[in-house]
Design a protein around this motif. Structure first.
Motif, short mmCIF file in Angstrom:
data_model
loop_
_atom_site.label_atom_id
_atom_site.label_comp_id
_atom_site.label_asym_id
_atom_site.label_seq_id
_atom_site.Cartn_x
_atom_site.Cartn_y
_atom_site.Cartn_z
N HIS A 98 0.81 -1.22 0.00
CA HIS A 98 0.00 0.00 0.00
C HIS A 98 0.85 1.27 0.00
O HIS A 98 0.59 2.20 -0.78
CB HIS A 98 -0.94 0.00 1.21
CG HIS A 98 -2.10 -0.94 1.07
ND1 HIS A 98 -3.15 -0.69 0.22
CD2 HIS A 98 -2.36 -2.12 1.67
CE1 HIS A 98 -4.03 -1.68 0.30
NE2 HIS A 98 -3.57 -2.56 1.17
N GLU A 102 1.16 4.15 -2.80
CA GLU A 102 0.65 5.49 -2.47
C GLU A 102 1.75 6.54 -2.52
O GLU A 102 1.52 7.68 -2.97
CB GLU A 102 0.02 5.49 -1.08
CG GLU A 102 -0.55 6.85 -0.69
CD GLU A 102 -1.16 6.89 0.70
OE1 GLU A 102 -1.50 7.99 1.17
OE2 GLU A 102 -1.31 5.82 1.33
N SER A 180 -3.08 4.96 3.28
CA SER A 180 -2.81 3.53 3.44
C SER A 180 -3.01 3.06 4.88
O SER A 180 -3.28 1.88 5.12
CB SER A 180 -1.38 3.22 3.00
OG SER A 180 -1.20 3.45 1.62
#
Length: 304
Positions: A98, A102, A180
């Motif tokens: 994640h 991101e 995230s």
């Protein structure tokens, strides 16, 4: 000044017998005490003493029960270590995936993403030591092939070298604005970033007890946890089976949270069966010392 002198194993056994502990098989007791220290076993027979100042045992206290309790605790640690391993690998995977998407693959050394800079410095310092000591071929080749890149190796390489404790600290230290942080919490069934950090920190502490062969039975755990009022996934439905704040020091709630997380990682896992079998194998073990609730295995979280 401390004045006690060390005792031979035969003297240890005589002292225990003089204090009221039944030892019917002295040769076997000698074997145990030559491999498990008197002091370590003392953590298990302590509760059998009626006079803890003078170390006098209650009637019918038996060395065999001490060994059974010790073995139960050892097997419990192995079971929990296996469960925690699955949670650790999942957390590591989600953090790497994640945050790398991101932000970028070096998100973990980006101070703008974290609340406590000093804590991050400590985490990165420990990570640097791990990478320096690592014999992993992937890490050695990375440094060999990228000599001019003074950054850490990317997250999918670096964070494979760090501990569950460091991972939980990284996650907890992320700013709430990092998307995230919530995404990972949702995937674990923790709704948002408010709750998951305390779960991970408590599990990390228990993992350390397991790794260092420390007693879990009848231990007051130092961590506390934040519980969801309405968890999205199966949880505890009987109000009386939800531990109160003062009961968070016992292992039951922490094992239940492990089961809750494990259910999202590996549905139809056999954690319940293994734990139930362990209690059946050692029927004399006081489950109240772990904070276990009546019919705990009937709660929805444990049925999965």
């Amino acid at each position: 000044m401390f004045s006690k002198k060390p005792l031979t194993i035969k003297q240890q056994i005589k002292q225990l017998q003089d204090r009221g502990l039944t030892i019917s098989k002295t040769k076997l007791a000698e074997k145990y005490l030559s491999n498990i220290s008197y002091y370590r076993l003392g953590e298990y027979w302590y509760v059998m003493q009626s006079d803890k100042l003078n170390h006098v045992f209650k009637p019918n206290s038996n060395f065999d029960d001490v060994i059974a309790l010790y073995n139960f605790d050892a097997e419990l640690r192995l079971l929990l270590f296996e469960v925690i391993e699955k949670i650790e690998i999942s957390l590591r995977t989600k953090l790497i995936y994640h945050l790398s998407h991101e932000v970028d693959p070096w998100w973990f050394q980006n101070f703008d993403l974290f609340t406590d800079s000093m804590a991050l410095v400590k985490t990165l310092s420990n990570l640097q030591e791990e990478l320096t000591r690592s014999k992993d071929v992937t890490i050695k080749n990375h440094f060999k092939n990228h000599k001019d890149d003074k950054r850490f190796p990317p997250a999918w390489k670096s964070l494979e070298q760090t501990s569950f404790g460091a991972l939980s600290k990284l996650y907890g230290n992320l700013k709430p604005s990092v998307q995230s942080k919530d995404s990972i919490a949702v995937e674990f069934g923790a709704v948002n970033h408010t709750y998951l950090p305390s779960w991970l920190q408590s599990i990390a502490q228990i993992r350390n007890f397991c790794a260092h062969h420390s007693r879990l039975w009848n231990r007051n755990l130092p961590g506390t946890v934040k519980l969801l009022s309405k968890p999205p996934n199966p949880w505890i439905i009987k109000t009386e089976n939800v531990p109160k704040q003062h009961e968070f020091q016992k292992l039951y709630i922490h094992m239940t949270l492990m089961k809750y997380l494990l259910n999202t990682i590996q549905p139809n896992n056999d954690f319940k069966r293994q734990l139930y079998q362990l209690f059946n194998k050692y029927p004399k073990v006081d489950q109240n010392a772990l904070g276990m609730k009546l019919n705990w295995m009937e709660e929805p979280v444990w049925k999965i």
